[in-house]
Design a protein around this motif. Structure first.
Motif, short mmCIF file in Angstrom:
data_model
loop_
_atom_site.label_atom_id
_atom_site.label_comp_id
_atom_site.label_asym_id
_atom_site.label_seq_id
_atom_site.Cartn_x
_atom_site.Cartn_y
_atom_site.Cartn_z
N THR A 59 0.83 -1.21 0.00
CA THR A 59 0.00 0.00 0.00
C THR A 59 0.85 1.25 0.00
O THR A 59 0.60 2.21 -0.75
N SER A 60 1.87 1.23 0.85
CA SER A 60 2.79 2.38 0.92
C SER A 60 4.11 1.91 1.51
O SER A 60 4.14 1.26 2.55
N TRP A 61 5.22 2.25 0.86
CA TRP A 61 6.53 1.74 1.26
C TRP A 61 6.94 2.20 2.65
O TRP A 61 7.71 1.53 3.35
N TRP A 62 6.42 3.34 3.10
CA TRP A 62 6.87 3.91 4.37
C TRP A 62 6.08 3.38 5.58
O TRP A 62 6.49 3.59 6.73
N LEU A 63 4.98 2.67 5.36
CA LEU A 63 4.18 2.19 6.48
C LEU A 63 4.96 1.27 7.44
O LEU A 63 4.80 1.37 8.65
N PRO A 64 5.83 0.38 6.93
CA PRO A 64 6.62 -0.44 7.86
C PRO A 64 7.50 0.37 8.80
O PRO A 64 7.80 -0.08 9.92
N LEU A 65 7.91 1.56 8.38
CA LEU A 65 8.72 2.41 9.25
C LEU A 65 7.95 2.87 10.48
O LEU A 65 8.55 3.27 11.49
N VAL A 66 6.63 2.79 10.40
CA VAL A 66 5.78 3.13 11.54
C VAL A 66 5.28 1.86 12.23
O VAL A 66 5.34 1.73 13.46
N VAL A 67 4.79 0.91 11.43
CA VAL A 67 4.16 -0.30 11.98
C VAL A 67 5.15 -1.19 12.72
O VAL A 67 4.85 -1.66 13.83
N THR A 68 6.33 -1.41 12.14
CA THR A 68 7.28 -2.35 12.75
C THR A 68 7.78 -1.86 14.11
O THR A 68 7.72 -2.62 15.09
N PRO A 69 8.29 -0.63 14.23
CA PRO A 69 8.73 -0.20 15.57
C PRO A 69 7.59 -0.07 16.57
O PRO A 69 7.74 -0.46 17.74
N ALA A 70 6.44 0.45 16.14
CA ALA A 70 5.31 0.58 17.05
C ALA A 70 4.81 -0.80 17.49
O ALA A 70 4.51 -1.02 18.66
N GLY A 71 4.75 -1.72 16.54
CA GLY A 71 4.33 -3.08 16.87
C GLY A 71 5.31 -3.76 17.81
O GLY A 71 4.90 -4.46 18.74
N GLY A 72 6.59 -3.54 17.59
CA GLY A 72 7.60 -4.12 18.47
C GLY A 72 7.48 -3.61 19.89
O GLY A 72 7.59 -4.39 20.86
N MET A 73 7.27 -2.33 20.05
CA MET A 73 7.12 -1.75 21.38
C MET A 73 5.89 -2.32 22.09
O MET A 73 5.95 -2.67 23.29
N LEU A 74 4.78 -2.44 21.37
CA LEU A 74 3.56 -2.97 21.96
C LEU A 74 3.74 -4.44 22.36
O LEU A 74 3.34 -4.86 23.46
N ILE A 75 4.36 -5.22 21.48
CA ILE A 75 4.55 -6.65 21.75
C ILE A 75 5.46 -6.87 22.95
O ILE A 75 5.19 -7.72 23.81
N VAL A 76 6.55 -6.13 23.02
CA VAL A 76 7.47 -6.27 24.15
C VAL A 76 6.80 -5.83 25.45
O VAL A 76 7.01 -6.44 26.51
N TRP A 77 6.00 -4.78 25.38
CA TRP A 77 5.28 -4.33 26.59
C TRP A 77 4.33 -5.42 27.09
O TRP A 77 4.30 -5.72 28.28
N ILE A 78 3.57 -6.02 26.18
CA ILE A 78 2.64 -7.09 26.57
C ILE A 78 3.41 -8.30 27.10
O ILE A 78 3.02 -8.91 28.10
N THR A 79 4.53 -8.63 26.44
CA THR A 79 5.34 -9.77 26.87
C THR A 79 5.87 -9.56 28.29
O THR A 79 5.77 -10.46 29.15
N ASN A 80 6.44 -8.39 28.53
CA ASN A 80 7.02 -8.12 29.85
C ASN A 80 5.97 -8.01 30.96
O ASN A 80 6.25 -8.32 32.12
N ARG A 81 4.78 -7.59 30.58
CA ARG A 81 3.75 -7.37 31.59
C ARG A 81 2.98 -8.65 31.93
O ARG A 81 2.67 -8.89 33.11
N TRP A 82 2.66 -9.46 30.92
CA TRP A 82 1.78 -10.60 31.16
C TRP A 82 2.35 -11.96 30.77
O TRP A 82 1.85 -12.99 31.23
N PHE A 83 3.37 -11.98 29.92
CA PHE A 83 3.83 -13.28 29.40
C PHE A 83 5.34 -13.43 29.51
O PHE A 83 6.01 -13.81 28.54
N LEU A 84 5.89 -13.16 30.68
CA LEU A 84 7.32 -13.37 30.87
C LEU A 84 7.67 -14.83 30.62
O LEU A 84 7.03 -15.73 31.17
N GLY A 85 8.67 -15.06 29.82
CA GLY A 85 9.03 -16.43 29.46
C GLY A 85 8.54 -16.81 28.08
O GLY A 85 8.89 -17.88 27.58
#
Length: 448
Positions: A59-85
């Protein structure tokens, strides 16, 4: 000819008339089929997530520059908060659970249904965000968790230790994920369970067979990369085996060493930043992965399955940059702390290395064979599990004619890799155990 008494004695010895024994078998069978079903559903969800990301990228070449880092931050936050291990692939956690000294520990920080759910949910999210990871490694922890959860339904005096359910589940996870039953058995022996007991044989093989049947019933009797024609294999392949084995051994050893070293506290300002701000660190790694994807037309993202298949089919349009880009993207994904495996990316990197080395063997007509060799070689170098590596590649391409060649390069690459690194999964498992034994230290979330 046996007498009636001998026949009856044989029947009693195998417990064919013992209701508890049949209940025991039924629980194991149901557990294995459930694990296989969940792994297949995980695979389908991962495919949808990958397709979603690439449709977003188109759709747009620049979207991963937003989606990937934002998604990574959200996933790590959820992992550290509720799914350690639940971070990384879960293979070290599974090995650590098997090595735990507690004879019948519940392994709450390593194995469990909550972690299995988190692994699937977050692993799919990592692929949807565009990280370079696979779902095959996570399938080990997921299947092991599912089978171990069924221990509560076993009758008292169960003849096989509950830990053997973890071992069988991990093997079934690999088998169902790649549709490679033989590799599942070897993986259980070589990587998960260094002490393979005879009484465990039936549980492991039963789990692999039943999970494999579920996988085939849902997805058909397929090979992971289809049947690949590699051409005539003769003495001309000896030179490529030696050269590719050395190259894959060095690169795979450095790759493995990098992951091991980064699993502990990093030195310098980057290390301090990572320790104090894990979410921003995940976002930074996501930006790096997105940038690599932008300059490679998306080659840095996902498991690399499509690019690998194109290389093996001879329809590859990627340049020489594919292998180093995928190599770096997988390292940055690991560093970010998001859940995801390295099995599939390692195979993809190996295929790219083989594609780059083709000009060195211009006289050799079986060009696809070079990429296949490097897939096995690089995976063997990273994991230092040569038997699993050559068998899994052989089954994935239906390439039984290359069995000796794959065996040779896997052994060479694994030996060379030991110069640069200790075994990846067992070393990370030791670190996992050390972190858990310290009550004041949280389990690491970037274990691969």
């Amino acid at each position: 000819m046996q007498s009636i008494q001998e026949i009856l004695l044989t029947i009693r010895s195998v417990k064919l008339t013992d209701l508890d024994s049949w209940r025991e078998r039924l629980v194991v069978w149901v557990a294995a089929m459930t694990a296989g079903f969940i792994v297949v559903m995980f695979a389908k969800a991962a495919e949808y997530a990958t397709s979603f990301f690439f449709s977003l990228q188109k759709t747009s070449w620049w979207l991963p520059l937003v989606v990937t880092p934002a998604g990574g931050m959200l996933i790590v936050w959820i992992t550290n908060r509720w799914f350690l291990g639940a971070g990384g692939s879960g293979i070290p956690q599974t090995i650590a659970a098997l090595q735990d000294k507690g004879s019948r520990s519940e392994h709450p920080k390593l194995i469990g249904l909550k972690l299995a759910f988190g692994k699937i949910f977050l692993g799919v999210g990592a692929l949807a965000a565009g990280f370079s990871s696979g779902r095959e490694g996570p399938s080990v922890q997921v299947a092991a968790s599912v089978m171990h959860a069924f221990r509560r339904f076993l009758p008292s005096g169960f003849s096989v230790h509950p830990k053997h359910l973890i071992l069988a589940g991990g093997a079934a996870g690999i088998s169902a994920a790649f549709n490679t039953p033989l590799a599942g058995i070897v993986f259980a022996i070589e990587e998960l369970g260094r002490h393979f007991e005879q009484k465990t044989n039936g549980v492991i093989i039963t789990a692999i067979v039943l999970s494999g049947l579920v996988s085939m019933s849902l997805e058909g009797n397929y090979t992971y990369f289809g049947h690949i024609t590699v051409g005539k294999i003769d003495k001309d392949i000896i030179a490529p085996i030696i050269v590719c084995g050395l190259v894959c051994g060095v690169l795979g050893g450095i790759f493995s060493r990098t992951l091991i070293e980064s699993s502990t506290r990093m030195n310098g300002k980057l290390g301090v930043f990572r320790a104090l701000h894990p979410l921003w660190w995940a976002g930074f790694c996501g930006v790096l992965v997105a940038l690599l994807g932008a300059i490679s037309d998306g080659a840095a993202h996902g498991s690399g399955y499509i690019f690998t298949q194109n290389i093996l089919n001879g329809t590859n349009t990627s340049t020489w940059q594919y292998a180093p880009i995928k190599y770096l993207a997988t390292i940055f994904t690991y560093l970010s702390g998001v859940p995801g495996g390295i099995f599939a990316p390692s195979l993809s990197i190996g295929a790219g290395i083989g594609n780059d080395m083709l000009p060195l063997f211009g006289h050799y007509h079986a060009a696809t064979a070079i990429s296949v060799l490097c897939m096995a070689g690089f995976l063997a170098a990273v994991t230092q599990a040569p038997l699993t590596s050559f068998i899994i590649v052989m089954e994935m391409i239906d390439g039984h004619e290359m069995v000796i060649s794959l065996m040779a390069i896997s052994l060479i690459a694994a030996i060379i890799s030991r110069i640069f690194s200790t075994p990846l999964y067992s070393t990370l498992a030791d670190k996992q155990i050390s972190s858990i034994t310290n009550d004041n230290q949280k389990p690491q979330t970037n274990m691969e």
